[in-house]
Design an enzyme around this catalytic site. Structure first.
Site, short mmCIF file in Angstrom:
data_model
loop_
_atom_site.label_atom_id
_atom_site.label_comp_id
_atom_site.label_asym_id
_atom_site.label_seq_id
_atom_site.Cartn_x
_atom_site.Cartn_y
_atom_site.Cartn_z
N SER A 1 -31.59 -14.04 -56.20
CA SER A 1 -32.66 -13.16 -55.75
C SER A 1 -33.78 -13.18 -56.78
O SER A 1 -33.73 -13.93 -57.75
CB SER A 1 -32.16 -11.72 -55.59
OG SER A 1 -31.63 -11.28 -56.84
N THR B 1 -36.52 -17.15 -51.79
CA THR B 1 -35.39 -16.29 -52.11
C THR B 1 -35.67 -14.93 -51.46
O THR B 1 -36.39 -14.87 -50.46
CB THR B 1 -35.16 -16.20 -53.64
OG1 THR B 1 -33.95 -15.47 -53.89
CG2 THR B 1 -36.31 -15.59 -54.38
N TYR B 2 -35.12 -13.87 -52.00
CA TYR B 2 -35.38 -12.54 -51.46
C TYR B 2 -35.62 -11.57 -52.60
O TYR B 2 -35.20 -11.79 -53.73
CB TYR B 2 -34.23 -12.07 -50.56
CG TYR B 2 -32.88 -12.00 -51.23
CD1 TYR B 2 -32.42 -10.80 -51.79
CD2 TYR B 2 -32.08 -13.13 -51.33
CE1 TYR B 2 -31.19 -10.74 -52.42
CE2 TYR B 2 -30.85 -13.07 -51.96
CZ TYR B 2 -30.41 -11.88 -52.50
OH TYR B 2 -29.19 -11.82 -53.13
N GLY C 1 -29.94 -16.26 -60.15
CA GLY C 1 -29.11 -17.21 -59.44
C GLY C 1 -29.61 -18.63 -59.65
O GLY C 1 -30.22 -18.95 -60.67
N SER C 2 -29.36 -19.49 -58.68
CA SER C 2 -29.74 -20.90 -58.82
C SER C 2 -31.25 -21.08 -59.01
O SER C 2 -31.69 -22.03 -59.64
CB SER C 2 -29.26 -21.71 -57.61
OG SER C 2 -29.85 -21.22 -56.42
N ALA C 3 -32.04 -20.14 -58.49
CA ALA C 3 -33.50 -20.22 -58.66
C ALA C 3 -33.90 -20.12 -60.13
O ALA C 3 -34.99 -20.55 -60.50
CB ALA C 3 -34.18 -19.13 -57.85
#
Length: 127
Positions: free
Chosen positions: A25, A57-58, A73-75
């Site tokens: 996120s 993403t969000y 996260g992965s971002a």
């Protein structure tokens, strides 16, 4: 028929945290979420000015007044602390409502304090 229009934008926000092992996120200071009319769990696009990365993403809430922009996260592999990003969200707008629709544009300074809020983008002029 619907058109997809820019609904919200936070322009040139500085990434304050990158948390690879956090659930994916982007945490955004609640003051910025409110100013840009962004909701918790709303899909957002992030465009990294420093490296050209673009990802979706969000949004999740970060503490009000904290000025946090945390890519999680992965971002987190697509941004670094200090990178400048544009955070945007879009809306499906009925054709008959397009003329009266305007986005919420939030411009921040280097420490993510709001310096300007607008609802229009100036026409780009030729040199």
């Amino acid at each position: 028929m619907f058109r997809t229009l820019l609904k919200s934008k936070i322009h040139r926000a500085a990434v304050t945290h990158c948390e690879l092992n956090y659930e994916g996120s982007c945490a955004i200071d609640e003051d910025l979420l409110d100013a840009a009319n962004l909701g918790e769990n709303e899909q957002i696009h992030i465009w990294n000015i420093n490296n050209g990365e673009r990802f979706i993403t969000y949004a999740i809430r970060a503490e009000r007044g904290s000025r946090i922009i945390s890519v999680n996260g992965s971002a987190a592999r697509r941004a670094a602390v200090g990178d400048l990003v544009i955070i945007a969200a879009f809306a499906q707008v009925e054709e008959k409502e397009v003329a009266g629709f305007s986005p919420k544009l939030v411009f921040v300074n280097p420490d993510n304090r709001i310096k300007e809020e607008r609802s229009t983008i100036p026409v780009q002029m030729a040199d």
